[in-house]
Write a protein that holds these residues in place. Structure first.
Motif, short mmCIF file in Angstrom:
data_model
loop_
_atom_site.label_atom_id
_atom_site.label_comp_id
_atom_site.label_asym_id
_atom_site.label_seq_id
_atom_site.Cartn_x
_atom_site.Cartn_y
_atom_site.Cartn_z
N GLY A 23 0.79 -1.23 0.00
CA GLY A 23 0.00 0.00 0.00
C GLY A 23 0.82 1.27 0.00
N VAL A 24 2.15 1.17 -0.11
CA VAL A 24 3.04 2.34 -0.16
C VAL A 24 3.45 2.57 -1.60
CG1 VAL A 24 5.21 3.34 0.62
CG2 VAL A 24 3.87 1.88 2.17
N VAL A 66 1.34 15.82 -6.66
CA VAL A 66 1.13 14.54 -6.00
C VAL A 66 -0.06 14.63 -5.05
CG1 VAL A 66 2.14 12.91 -4.36
CG2 VAL A 66 3.51 13.78 -6.26
N ARG A 67 -0.18 15.75 -4.34
CA ARG A 67 -1.32 15.96 -3.45
C ARG A 67 -2.63 15.93 -4.23
NH1 ARG A 67 -1.57 15.14 1.53
NH2 ARG A 67 0.16 16.51 2.08
N ARG A 82 15.55 3.45 7.81
CA ARG A 82 14.72 4.21 8.76
C ARG A 82 13.26 4.20 8.35
NH1 ARG A 82 15.60 8.90 11.81
NH2 ARG A 82 13.63 9.50 12.82
N LEU A 83 12.97 4.41 7.06
CA LEU A 83 11.57 4.61 6.65
C LEU A 83 10.78 3.30 6.52
CD1 LEU A 83 11.81 7.40 3.91
CD2 LEU A 83 11.17 7.64 6.32
N ALA A 84 11.38 2.30 5.89
CA ALA A 84 10.61 1.11 5.53
C ALA A 84 9.87 0.48 6.72
CB ALA A 84 11.51 0.08 4.86
N PRO A 85 10.49 0.33 7.88
CA PRO A 85 9.75 -0.29 8.99
C PRO A 85 8.64 0.60 9.55
CG PRO A 85 12.15 -0.39 9.33
CD PRO A 85 11.90 0.58 8.24
N GLU A 86 8.71 1.89 9.29
CA GLU A 86 7.75 2.81 9.89
C GLU A 86 6.45 2.96 9.09
OE1 GLU A 86 9.65 6.53 10.60
OE2 GLU A 86 11.22 5.68 11.89
N PHE A 87 6.47 2.56 7.81
CA PHE A 87 5.31 2.77 6.97
C PHE A 87 4.18 1.81 7.36
CE2 PHE A 87 8.26 4.45 3.46
CZ PHE A 87 8.07 5.76 3.90
N LYS A 88 2.98 2.36 7.40
CA LYS A 88 1.80 1.58 7.79
C LYS A 88 0.94 1.20 6.60
CE LYS A 88 1.51 3.76 12.37
NZ LYS A 88 2.81 4.47 12.25
N GLY A 89 1.19 1.80 5.43
CA GLY A 89 0.36 1.58 4.25
C GLY A 89 -0.45 2.83 3.95
N GLY A 90 -0.50 3.19 2.68
CA GLY A 90 -1.22 4.39 2.26
C GLY A 90 -0.30 5.57 1.97
N GLU A 91 0.96 5.50 2.44
CA GLU A 91 1.88 6.60 2.22
C GLU A 91 2.26 6.70 0.73
OE1 GLU A 91 2.71 5.08 6.42
OE2 GLU A 91 2.44 4.18 4.42
N VAL A 92 2.49 7.93 0.28
CA VAL A 92 3.06 8.18 -1.04
C VAL A 92 4.45 8.76 -0.81
CG1 VAL A 92 2.85 9.43 -3.21
CG2 VAL A 92 0.79 8.64 -2.03
N GLY A 121 -5.73 12.98 0.32
CA GLY A 121 -5.98 12.29 1.57
C GLY A 121 -4.90 11.32 2.00
N ARG A 122 -3.89 11.08 1.15
CA ARG A 122 -2.84 10.15 1.52
C ARG A 122 -1.62 10.91 2.05
NH1 ARG A 122 -2.10 5.68 -3.17
NH2 ARG A 122 -0.50 5.01 -1.66
N PRO A 123 -0.94 10.37 3.06
CA PRO A 123 0.25 11.06 3.60
C PRO A 123 1.37 11.10 2.55
CG PRO A 123 -0.53 9.31 5.07
CD PRO A 123 -1.26 9.13 3.79
N ILE A 124 1.99 12.26 2.39
CA ILE A 124 3.08 12.43 1.43
C ILE A 124 4.40 12.54 2.19
CG2 ILE A 124 4.08 13.93 -0.33
CD1 ILE A 124 1.25 14.71 -1.12
#
Length: 484
Positions: A347-348, A368-369, A452-462, A374-377
């Motif tokens: 979902g990323v 992109v917005r 740093r980033l990959a483990p923090e993503f929950k899905g939905g991020e762009v 509605g998706r986190p950038i």
């Protein structure tokens, strides 16, 4: 890859060109054009990154890794010196010592391919690659079979160049300097008949001493357009509006969302009823206040609406079929490294973009917005270009990331070239963003950013990755990390 036609090869005496710096976007494209025209091509470079490495391999063009006098033992007829090559380069020094025939890429392009053609030259600080690719595709869709030379891989064609028998040649016209021995901009060599100037905003502080010198480069480019040509001018740019009246050619002005029909200094080509969505953009085009057509395009963002208006005006100036133009806009497949979706895992969504000037960064984030509401950038930025790393642009960068939910700033590229007084200060930028309530981090190395980033993503991020270089292959590494 494009192949030469009989008329193309018979019109030229085959020569051996050797390109020093062959891996740059312009140089690799020139290599392809020369190969299509029946010439032998060799070259040299170091650290060639995608997509040009793949294009050169596909063309079967051999190039040496690294610069060396030995690379010249192939005895070329003409050596083309890339504008990234400077005195002290061992291969260039050997060219000079051996008194070989050398020249610049822009000169070869002019003399081999542009003379006698109707050149449609696309200039401006931002958007040249996308606009040139779009222009070439709508001319193709309208049946005009153009030749083209673009600073990126146009996905509709699968290449950055093509050579045909058409009278029309679309070319990206860069204001960067021509070579170490020719400090004028490349675009001065390109013989424009129809010229697009999208916008003008100070850039390339390593080449131009100030805004006056930068603006003069465009004023002279405009002065090159013949009276029976056309200047397609971006009216939303104050500097373009200031310079356009000096044109000897008719001016076709365009602007976003102003339907005054060219009256009282308003643009002649405008967009109305603009609608953005995940599938692209729709809008109505007006010319002199009268409806010209309904556009649907996969492109998104206000800047791409302007790009569409520019190519429509240029196509109209050469009499292109309107239905073909609209079909080209509808079927345009963009350019590699221009808001290119590299993949989606868990979902990323990971997007690759070439943006590096503060204005381009801001407009790309906005686009992109608009495409992913509605998706986190998460904006990941490598300050790689000379402009990107200069302290005088630091405040502009602080403002340009306003539309992102999170910012990750990578390390400066070759920081030894700067002093504390001349370099961007990443820590100050991150502190400023945090003071505004934004999540921000300075993580110098690409691998550390991924970790740093990959483990923090929950899905939905762009994840919008912006750099005008390879950025350590961060896009693929991030997708792999998400997949594992």
């Amino acid at each position: 890859m494009p192949q030469p036609t009989a008329s193309q090869t018979s019109a030229r005496t085959p020569r051996h060109y050797h390109l020093i710096g062959i891996g740059g976007t312009a140089m690799a494209s020139l290599a392809g054009l020369l190969r299509s025209a029946g010439h032998r091509v060799t070259g040299s470079d170091e650290n060639v990154y995608e997509p040009m490495a793949t294009q050169l391999r596909g063309l079967g063009i051999d190039y040496a890794e690294g610069y060396s006098p030995a690379n010249l033992d192939v005895n070329p007829d003409i050596v083309v010196v890339g504008n990234a090559i400077s005195r002290g380069n061992p291969e260039l020094e050997a060219v000079l010592e051996r008194r070989l025939h050398y020249t610049a890429a822009a000169v070869v392009i002019k003399d081999e391919f542009l003379r006698g053609k109707h050149v449609l030259a696309v200039a401006g600080t931002h958007g040249k690659t996308t606009t040139t690719s779009l222009l070439a595709w709508i001319l193709e869709s309208a049946g005009l079979n153009p030749s083209f030379l673009i600073g990126g891989i146009a996905e509709n064609f699968g290449t950055s160049f093509r050579l045909t028998d058409s009278e029309f040649f679309a070319i990206e016209s860069d204001e960067y300097d021509t070579a170490y021995f020719d400090k004028g901009p490349k675009m001065w060599h390109y013989l424009p008949v129809t010229a697009i100037v999208n916008n003008i905003e100070f850039d390339h502080a390593d080449i131009y001493r100030d805004e006056i010198a930068y603006n003069f480069a465009f004023s002279r480019f405009i002065n090159l357009v013949p009276r029976n040509g056309a200047l397609v001018a971006g009216w939303d740019s104050p500097l373009v509006r200031e310079l356009a009246p000096a044109s000897h050619a008719p001016v076709e002005s365009f602007g976003y969302g102003d339907d005054s029909g060219g009256a009282d200094g308003h643009p002649r080509w405008t967009a109305r009823d603009v609608s953005f969505g995940e599938e692209g953009t729709r809008f109505t085009v007006l010319h002199d206040g009268r409806e010209w057509g309904e556009v649907r395009t996969p492109l998104t963002g206000a800047f791409n609406v302007r790009n569409c208006l520019a190519v429509i005006a240029a196509a109209e100036s050469v009499g292109a079929n309107r239905e073909g133009v609209l079909e080209g806009l509808r079927t345009f497949a963009s350019v590699k490294r221009r808001m290119e979706v590299r993949g989606e895992v868990r979902g990323v969504t990971v997007i690759d973009d070439f943006a590096h000037h503060p204005t381009a960064v801001r407009e790309t984030i906005d686009a992109v917005r608009q495409r992913y509401p509605g998706r986190p950038i998460v904006a990941v930025f490598e300050p790689r270009s000379y402009t990107a790393q200069r302290r005088e642009f630091q405040e502009a960068y602080r403002l340009s990331f306003a539309g992102a939910d999170r910012v990750v700033l990578a390390g400066l590229f070759h920081p030894e070239r700067y002093t504390a007084e001349t370099a961007m200060n990443p820590h100050e930028l991150v502190d400023a963003w945090r003071a505004e309530g934004k999540t921000a981090d300075f993580i110098p190395e690409p691998d550390d950013i991924v970790a740093r980033l990959a483990p923090e993503f929950k899905g939905g991020e762009v994840v919008l990755v912006m750099s005008n270089g390879g950025f350590g292959g961060i896009h693929g590494k991030l997708l792999d990390a998400l997949g594992s």
